[in-house]
Design an enzyme around this catalytic site. Structure first.
Site, PDB file in Angstrom:
ATOM      1  N   SER A 173       0.821  -1.209   0.000  1.00 37.31           N
ATOM      2  CA  SER A 173       0.000   0.000   0.000  1.00 37.31           C
ATOM      3  C   SER A 173       0.857   1.263   0.000  1.00 37.31           C
ATOM      4  CB  SER A 173      -0.959   0.012   1.196  1.00 37.31           C
ATOM      5  OG  SER A 173      -1.768  -1.148   1.199  1.00 37.31           O
ATOM      6  N   ARG A 174       2.121   1.127  -0.394  1.00 34.35           N
ATOM      7  CA  ARG A 174       3.071   2.245  -0.437  1.00 34.35           C
ATOM      8  C   ARG A 174       3.303   2.865   0.940  1.00 34.35           C
ATOM      9  NH1 ARG A 174       3.683  -0.309  -4.399  1.00 34.35           N
ATOM     10  NH2 ARG A 174       4.070   0.487  -6.498  1.00 34.35           N
ATOM     11  N   LEU A 175       2.994   2.124   1.993  1.00 33.26           N
ATOM     12  CA  LEU A 175       3.301   2.586   3.352  1.00 33.26           C
ATOM     13  C   LEU A 175       4.685   2.067   3.731  1.00 33.26           C
ATOM     14  CD1 LEU A 175      -0.165   2.173   5.135  1.00 33.26           C
ATOM     15  CD2 LEU A 175       0.951   4.275   4.362  1.00 33.26           C
TER      16      LEU A 175
END
Length: 216
Positions: free
Chosen positions: A189-191
């Protein structure tokens, strides 16, 4: 074009308890074990002073030394990056291993290494690489490949009977002493995980550094 990151344990602040250098070394070794070509490659960014103002310049070089003091690379001091570092002795370097979803960025002042350090590294270089350093006036224009080949043939003849080729004048190493080091680890989630270590300029002790987690 999108890749889903993740899978290995989450990067944690505790991984930097021993300092930035052991973790960077561990990640380079992991890249080596994974079969990544030139795992010690890093993108080096310098500043070029032009009539229009300062301009960034970046290229890939090989890290040839790693210690708690910093990272070392070698070049012709009259090359583009050599002249840029002479004028503005500060740089940033980024190691990137996309297959492992990891990168490490460092930035800080840069200074030439002592001649004896350069000499030790020079002796470890293959003879052909030594001859190439003598043949090339790095970063300067040349009319064609044939001129470069002739220059190499000339220095090859010159040193044909020389067992130990000397270090060329104006060739040597630079040491980047990081003020900040950031470790990046790709996550779902691009976290992504980002942990930055800001070093105390007067100490190489990990306990004197500031460690912060950054938002992705």
């Amino acid at each position: 074009m999108r890749v889903e990151y993740g899978g290995d344990p989450d990067l944690d602040e505790s991984w930097l308890a021993g300092g930035w250098e052991p973790l960077l070394r561990e990640w380079i070794e992991a890249a080596t074990a994974a079969g990544i070509a030139e795992p010690n490659a890093m993108v080096l960014a310098t500043v070029e002073i032009t009539s229009a103002g300062p301009r960034p310049a970046a290229r890939t070089v090989l890290c040839k030394g790693l210690s708690p003091e910093g990272v070392t690379f070698y070049t012709n001091y009259e090359s583009g990056k050599g002249l840029q570092l002479a004028a503005t002795p500060y740089a940033a370097a980024t190691f990137v291993w996309p297959a492992l979803h990891r990168q490490v960025g460092l930035r800080g002042p840069v200074s030439p290494v002592p001649p004896e350090v350069t000499a030790i590294y020079w002796r470890s270089r293959p003879r052909n690489s030594q001859l190439g350093a003598w043949a090339s006036q790095q970063s300067r224009p040349i009319a064609g490949r044939d001129q470069l080949d002739r220059a190499l043939a000339e220095v090859t003849r010159r040193f044909a009977d020389v067992e130990q080729i000397p270090v060329p004048a104006g060739w040597g190493g630079f040491l980047l002493r990081p003020e900040q080091v950031e470790f990046w680890q790709g996550r779902r989630s691009r976290l992504h995980n980002r942990i930055r270590m800001t070093l105390d300029p007067g100490s190489t002790e990990p306990s004197a550094a500031k460690i912060e987690r950054l938002q992705p």
